[in-house]
Design a protein around this motif. Structure first.
Motif, PDB file in Angstrom:
ATOM      1  N   GLU A   1     -36.473-106.201   6.344  1.00 37.82           N
ATOM      2  CA  GLU A   1     -36.846-104.833   6.723  1.00 37.82           C
ATOM      3  C   GLU A   1     -36.053-104.365   7.940  1.00 37.82           C
ATOM      4  N   VAL A   2     -35.892-105.225   8.926  1.00 41.65           N
ATOM      5  CA  VAL A   2     -35.155-104.869  10.134  1.00 41.65           C
ATOM      6  C   VAL A   2     -33.661-104.720   9.837  1.00 41.65           C
ATOM      7  N   TYR A   3     -33.148-105.517   8.900  1.00 37.74           N
ATOM      8  CA  TYR A   3     -31.732-105.413   8.524  1.00 37.74           C
ATOM      9  C   TYR A   3     -31.418-104.014   7.999  1.00 37.74           C
ATOM     10  N   LEU A   4     -32.379-103.388   7.371  1.00 33.26           N
ATOM     11  CA  LEU A   4     -32.167-102.027   6.868  1.00 33.26           C
ATOM     12  C   LEU A   4     -31.890-101.038   8.006  1.00 33.26           C
ATOM     13  N   ASP A   5     -32.454-101.300   9.200  1.00 32.82           N
ATOM     14  CA  ASP A   5     -32.158-100.457  10.367  1.00 32.82           C
ATOM     15  C   ASP A   5     -30.675-100.564  10.726  1.00 32.82           C
ATOM     16  N   TYR A   6     -30.141-101.781  10.648  1.00 35.48           N
ATOM     17  CA  TYR A   6     -28.702-101.982  10.840  1.00 35.48           C
ATOM     18  C   TYR A   6     -27.930-101.296   9.713  1.00 35.48           C
ATOM     19  N   GLY A   7     -28.418-101.434   8.496  1.00 33.30           N
ATOM     20  CA  GLY A   7     -27.731-100.911   7.327  1.00 33.30           C
ATOM     21  C   GLY A   7     -27.513 -99.414   7.351  1.00 33.30           C
ATOM     22  N   VAL A   8     -28.438 -98.675   7.920  1.00 33.55           N
ATOM     23  CA  VAL A   8     -28.292 -97.214   8.000  1.00 33.55           C
ATOM     24  C   VAL A   8     -27.031 -96.866   8.789  1.00 33.55           C
ATOM     25  N   VAL A   9     -26.847 -97.507   9.919  1.00 38.19           N
ATOM     26  CA  VAL A   9     -25.667 -97.245  10.752  1.00 38.19           C
ATOM     27  C   VAL A   9     -24.421 -97.849  10.104  1.00 38.19           C
ATOM     28  N   ALA A  10     -24.555 -99.050   9.557  1.00 40.97           N
ATOM     29  CA  ALA A  10     -23.409 -99.717   8.937  1.00 40.97           C
ATOM     30  C   ALA A  10     -22.847 -98.895   7.779  1.00 40.97           C
ATOM     31  N   GLN A  11     -23.714 -98.303   6.973  1.00 43.05           N
ATOM     32  CA  GLN A  11     -23.244 -97.466   5.844  1.00 43.05           C
ATOM     33  C   GLN A  11     -22.380 -96.316   6.352  1.00 43.05           C
ATOM     34  N   GLN A  12     -22.803 -95.682   7.427  1.00 42.19           N
ATOM     35  CA  GLN A  12     -22.039 -94.574   8.003  1.00 42.19           C
ATOM     36  C   GLN A  12     -20.703 -95.075   8.560  1.00 42.19           C
ATOM     37  N   ALA A  13     -20.742 -96.217   9.219  1.00 39.71           N
ATOM     38  CA  ALA A  13     -19.522 -96.799   9.787  1.00 39.71           C
ATOM     39  C   ALA A  13     -18.541 -97.191   8.683  1.00 39.71           C
ATOM     40  N   LEU A  14     -19.063 -97.757   7.602  1.00 33.60           N
ATOM     41  CA  LEU A  14     -18.208 -98.128   6.469  1.00 33.60           C
ATOM     42  C   LEU A  14     -17.476 -96.901   5.928  1.00 33.60           C
ATOM     43  N   ALA A  15     -18.207 -95.823   5.729  1.00 36.00           N
ATOM     44  CA  ALA A  15     -17.594 -94.591   5.220  1.00 36.00           C
ATOM     45  C   ALA A  15     -16.527 -94.078   6.191  1.00 36.00           C
ATOM     46  N   ALA A  16     -16.809 -94.181   7.490  1.00 42.61           N
ATOM     47  CA  ALA A  16     -15.875 -93.664   8.497  1.00 42.61           C
ATOM     48  C   ALA A  16     -14.548 -94.429   8.500  1.00 42.61           C
ATOM     49  N   VAL A  17     -14.559 -95.714   8.156  1.00 41.74           N
ATOM     50  CA  VAL A  17     -13.324 -96.510   8.161  1.00 41.74           C
ATOM     51  C   VAL A  17     -12.707 -96.630   6.763  1.00 41.74           C
ATOM     52  N   GLY A  18     -13.300 -95.942   5.775  1.00 41.60           N
ATOM     53  CA  GLY A  18     -12.761 -95.959   4.423  1.00 41.60           C
ATOM     54  C   GLY A  18     -13.150 -97.172   3.609  1.00 41.60           C
ATOM     55  N   ALA A  19     -14.203 -97.878   4.029  1.00 42.81           N
ATOM     56  CA  ALA A  19     -14.661 -99.067   3.310  1.00 42.81           C
ATOM     57  C   ALA A  19     -15.674 -98.684   2.234  1.00 42.81           C
ATOM     58  N   LYS A  20     -15.931 -99.629   1.334  1.00 39.14           N
ATOM     59  CA  LYS A  20     -16.852 -99.360   0.224  1.00 39.14           C
ATOM     60  C   LYS A  20     -17.564-100.646  -0.198  1.00 39.14           C
ATOM     61  N   ILE A  21     -18.874-100.559  -0.391  1.00 41.88           N
ATOM     62  CA  ILE A  21     -19.612-101.697  -0.936  1.00 41.88           C
ATOM     63  C   ILE A  21     -19.299-101.757  -2.429  1.00 41.88           C
ATOM     64  N   LEU A  22     -18.700-102.862  -2.858  1.00 39.40           N
ATOM     65  CA  LEU A  22     -18.341-103.037  -4.264  1.00 39.40           C
ATOM     66  C   LEU A  22     -19.478-103.634  -5.072  1.00 39.40           C
TER      67      LEU A  22
END
Length: 165
Positions: A71-92
């Motif tokens: 559950e707490v990892y999802l708090d990280y995930g919200v920011v990580a998803q935005q950061a991934l998009a900003a650097v052009g990364a993608k969850i495959l």
């Protein structure tokens, strides 16, 4: 296999209590970024293997409200998803994992993710995204242990097989 050899691969009590590896050591990070400096940087797929704590635990002792590591990892995930998009990364690919068929207790993970980055430099750039450094506290509180394995990536954001098809 001798009992001495078996003992050397068994997870320590500290590891099982959630004090295992969750962040790279200095030498590991230096080896990872070396291709950036020598001009051989290329796309990379980071294989993330996550083992969550039963109950999250922040290093600074803040209250988790009894939430699980997942559950707490999802708090990280919200920011990580935005950061991934900003650097052009993608969850495959992302999925839950089950008990290892080959391996031992410390090879057990709860989740596997494959994340494509256009370069190793893009992965490093995540740390500059606003709020990412602060979000790492959630990741650390959530994970009992993890492995992060850089794999050769294709020029485009796809999973591929060396065997064709």
């Amino acid at each position: 296999m001798s009992t001495d050899a078996a003992a050397s691969v068994a997870p320590t009590a500290e590891h099982l209590e959630g004090k295992g590896h969750t962040m790279p050591e200095d030498g590991q990070l230096a080896a990872y970024v070396a291709p950036i400096g020598d001009g051989s940087d290329a796309p990379v797929v980071m294989l993330n293997l996550n083992k969550y704590r039963e109950r999250a635990a922040y290093a600074d002792g803040r209250d988790t409200g009894g939430r699980s590591g997942r559950e707490v990892y999802l708090d990280y995930g919200v920011v990580a998803q935005q950061a991934l998009a900003a650097v052009g990364a993608k969850i495959l690919w992302a999925t839950e994992a089950s008990t290892p068929l080959i391996g031992c207790d410390h090879d057990a993970y709860d989740e596997v993710l494959a994340i494509w980055y256009p370069s190793r430099a893009a992965f490093v750039e995540l740390t500059n995204f606003p709020g990412y450094q602060e979000a790492l506290a959630h990741r650390e509180a959530a994970l009992a242990w993890s492995s992060l394995i850089p794999c050769v990536g294709s020029a485009d954001a796809t999973l591929s097989s060396p065997f064709g098809g």
